[in-house]
Design an enzyme around this catalytic site. Sequence first.
Site, PDB file in Angstrom:
ATOM      1  N   GLY A  11      -4.668  -1.634 -25.792  1.00 57.69           N
ATOM      2  CA  GLY A  11      -5.132  -0.246 -25.764  1.00 57.69           C
ATOM      3  C   GLY A  11      -5.764   0.104 -27.097  1.00 57.69           C
ATOM      4  N   ALA A  12      -6.393  -0.904 -27.702  1.00 58.95           N
ATOM      5  CA  ALA A  12      -6.834  -0.806 -29.099  1.00 58.95           C
ATOM      6  C   ALA A  12      -7.977   0.180 -29.302  1.00 58.95           C
ATOM      7  CB  ALA A  12      -7.225  -2.191 -29.605  1.00 58.95           C
ATOM      8  N   ALA A  13      -8.660   0.544 -28.214  1.00 55.98           N
ATOM      9  CA  ALA A  13      -9.719   1.545 -28.338  1.00 55.98           C
ATOM     10  C   ALA A  13      -9.205   2.956 -28.069  1.00 55.98           C
ATOM     11  CB  ALA A  13     -10.854   1.216 -27.360  1.00 55.98           C
ATOM     12  N   GLY A  14      -7.902   3.091 -27.821  1.00 58.52           N
ATOM     13  CA  GLY A  14      -7.334   4.384 -27.452  1.00 58.52           C
ATOM     14  C   GLY A  14      -6.879   5.205 -28.642  1.00 58.52           C
ATOM     15  N   ASP A 159      11.047   9.829 -29.628  1.00 61.39           N
ATOM     16  CA  ASP A 159      12.053  10.811 -29.203  1.00 61.39           C
ATOM     17  C   ASP A 159      13.115  10.986 -30.288  1.00 61.39           C
ATOM     18  OD1 ASP A 159      10.900  11.012 -26.480  1.00 61.39           O
ATOM     19  OD2 ASP A 159      11.494   8.913 -26.397  1.00 61.39           O
ATOM     20  N   HIS A 187      12.727   6.701 -21.590  1.00 62.97           N
ATOM     21  CA  HIS A 187      11.735   7.534 -22.289  1.00 62.97           C
ATOM     22  C   HIS A 187      11.046   8.396 -21.236  1.00 62.97           C
ATOM     23  CE1 HIS A 187       8.451   9.032 -24.637  1.00 62.97           C
ATOM     24  NE2 HIS A 187       7.602   8.505 -23.780  1.00 62.97           N
TER      25      HIS A 187
HETATM   26  P1  NAX Z   1      -5.552   6.333 -24.434  1.00 60.82           P
HETATM   27  O1  NAX Z   1      -6.002   6.569 -23.044  1.00 60.82           O
HETATM   28  O2  NAX Z   1      -6.182   7.041 -25.545  1.00 60.82           O
HETATM   29  O3  NAX Z   1      -5.666   4.777 -24.736  1.00 60.82           O
HETATM   30  C1  NAX Z   1      -5.200   3.817 -23.852  1.00 60.82           C
HETATM   31  C2  NAX Z   1      -6.119   2.634 -23.968  1.00 60.82           C
HETATM   32  O4  NAX Z   1      -5.559   1.586 -23.182  1.00 60.82           O
HETATM   33  C3  NAX Z   1      -7.535   2.894 -23.463  1.00 60.82           C
HETATM   34  O5  NAX Z   1      -8.479   2.504 -24.443  1.00 60.82           O
HETATM   35  C4  NAX Z   1      -7.595   2.019 -22.232  1.00 60.82           C
HETATM   36  O6  NAX Z   1      -8.897   1.504 -21.994  1.00 60.82           O
HETATM   37  C5  NAX Z   1      -6.634   0.915 -22.595  1.00 60.82           C
HETATM   38  N1  NAX Z   1      -6.172   0.110 -21.477  1.00 60.82           N
HETATM   39  C6  NAX Z   1      -6.005   0.477 -20.188  1.00 60.82           C
HETATM   40  N2  NAX Z   1      -5.644  -0.575 -19.458  1.00 60.82           N
HETATM   41  C7  NAX Z   1      -5.559  -1.626 -20.290  1.00 60.82           C
HETATM   42  C8  NAX Z   1      -5.251  -3.002 -20.110  1.00 60.82           C
HETATM   43  N3  NAX Z   1      -4.945  -3.488 -18.906  1.00 60.82           N
HETATM   44  N4  NAX Z   1      -5.273  -3.808 -21.191  1.00 60.82           N
HETATM   45  C9  NAX Z   1      -5.596  -3.328 -22.406  1.00 60.82           C
HETATM   46  N5  NAX Z   1      -5.929  -2.049 -22.625  1.00 60.82           N
HETATM   47  C10 NAX Z   1      -5.898  -1.198 -21.585  1.00 60.82           C
HETATM   48  O7  NAX Z   1      -3.954   6.546 -24.429  1.00 60.82           O
HETATM   49  P2  NAX Z   1      -2.963   6.750 -25.641  1.00 60.82           P
HETATM   50  O8  NAX Z   1      -2.855   8.189 -25.925  1.00 60.82           O
HETATM   51  O9  NAX Z   1      -3.316   5.813 -26.734  1.00 60.82           O
HETATM   52  O10 NAX Z   1      -1.567   6.344 -24.953  1.00 60.82           O
HETATM   53  C11 NAX Z   1      -1.265   5.020 -24.584  1.00 60.82           C
HETATM   54  C12 NAX Z   1       0.041   4.966 -23.815  1.00 60.82           C
HETATM   55  O11 NAX Z   1       1.139   5.389 -24.607  1.00 60.82           O
HETATM   56  C13 NAX Z   1       0.086   5.846 -22.564  1.00 60.82           C
HETATM   57  O12 NAX Z   1       0.685   5.092 -21.526  1.00 60.82           O
HETATM   58  C14 NAX Z   1       1.024   6.963 -22.959  1.00 60.82           C
HETATM   59  O13 NAX Z   1       1.659   7.539 -21.838  1.00 60.82           O
HETATM   60  C15 NAX Z   1       1.994   6.214 -23.831  1.00 60.82           C
HETATM   61  N6  NAX Z   1       2.851   7.015 -24.715  1.00 60.82           N
HETATM   62  C16 NAX Z   1       4.121   6.577 -24.921  1.00 60.82           C
HETATM   63  C17 NAX Z   1       4.999   7.194 -25.782  1.00 60.82           C
HETATM   64  C18 NAX Z   1       6.377   6.680 -26.011  1.00 60.82           C
HETATM   65  O14 NAX Z   1       7.111   7.348 -26.730  1.00 60.82           O
HETATM   66  N7  NAX Z   1       6.826   5.545 -25.455  1.00 60.82           N
HETATM   67  C19 NAX Z   1       4.584   8.427 -26.482  1.00 60.82           C
HETATM   68  C20 NAX Z   1       3.108   8.596 -26.594  1.00 60.82           C
HETATM   69  C21 NAX Z   1       2.326   8.201 -25.379  1.00 60.82           C
HETATM   70  O15 NAX Z   1       2.360   9.262 -24.457  1.00 60.82           O
END
Ligand code: NAX
Length: 332
Positions: A11-14, A159, A187
């Site tokens: 998710g490195a572009a996220g 959390d 979580h």
């Molecule tokens: P973003 O949508 O900004 O970034 C996610 C990135 O993952 C995107 O660039 C997307 O293209 C990429 N992606 C999707 N499928 C993929 C795959 N199969 N392989 C590699 N990359 C892939 O989301 P972001 O805000 O960065 O959040 C990422 C995740 O963290 C979400 O699932 C979110 O729910 C989760 N979180 C978890 C938390 C925790 O405490 N455990 C808290 C923060 C966050 O909500």
Amino acid sequence: ESEPIRVVVTGAAGQIAYSLLYMIAKGDVFGSEQPLILHLLDIPPMMGVLEGVVMELSDCALPLLRSVVPTDDPVVAFKDVAAAFLVGAMPRKQGMERKDLLSANVKIFKVQGEALDKHAKKDVKVLVVGNPANTNALICSRYAPSIPKENFTAMTRLDQNRAQAQIAAKVNVPVASVSNVIIWGNHSSTQFPDASHGTVHMAGKDIPARDAVGDDVWLRTAFVETVQKRGAAVINARKMSSAMSAAKAAGDHMRDWFNGTPPGKFVSMGVISDGSYGAPKDVVFSFPVSIKNGKWEIVQGLVTDDFAKELLDVTGKELLEERAEAIAVIEA
Ligand code: NAX
């Protein structure tokens, strides 16, 4: 000088990665002496954006960062990695429940488990951030049978940090004075933030958080609800989910896993359950853990009252449901 280690962030572009990559690359997680090669995985439509992230990492001119490998291929991404931050997933949007995400996301973690199994170092430490984080970690581990189950963890450190920040604000002390607040279970909104074993450092000594707060009703109601619903509150305000704080927590989790916890202190991590504290076995459940030599151990012997037992039961049941749903999705 030590050899560089390979670290993957998915998710490195996220948005979480955008904060996390900088923290890792400047040495906040693996130390200021440890050179790094960063592997960045995202999906094909994001490769252009990822190229921009690579440019910025280069422009940060960070001495520890020896090279960067951007890719959309899990084989390349997971090759020889010592640490994996599995952030990539479909994020929760406003009004969406975490359950809606389950079917889309568990499939991703099956594929990534298989790739870790084949290509990562056998002692790789895996932190799942992408939601539903606990169940994704469980699925990932199941598809990586050659890597110990103990090496797959899920993030509840955000959390924990939120909980400790709430206590610090209530008592009016710096957040670093608050320790040993526990996040039990999933979580999700069923998590149980528990301050009853927490401590607050005041006037030169650690005192029980309950005494420092002096309001058990608050600790069982507003405190619990605020922490449980904090993710949703951030989404409502920011129109995007927590990112800066999530990245900080991911760094905290991995740093403590590599470096250990101080004597008498513990942190919360989603780990494979052995049934401690009456939690269901073989789900990834958040427990208090102490860490030594890169290995975590569930802290034993904490007394849980009826209030705690009830909340532990609710979050454990949710994890059993998620596990059943995840297996159904994968086997369909
Ligand atoms: P973003 O949508 O900004 O970034 C996610 C990135 O993952 C995107 O660039 C997307 O293209 C990429 N992606 C999707 N499928 C993929 C795959 N199969 N392989 C590699 N990359 C892939 O989301 P972001 O805000 O960065 O959040 C990422 C995740 O963290 C979400 O699932 C979110 O729910 C989760 N979180 C978890 C938390 C925790 O405490 N455990 C808290 C923060 C966050 O909500």
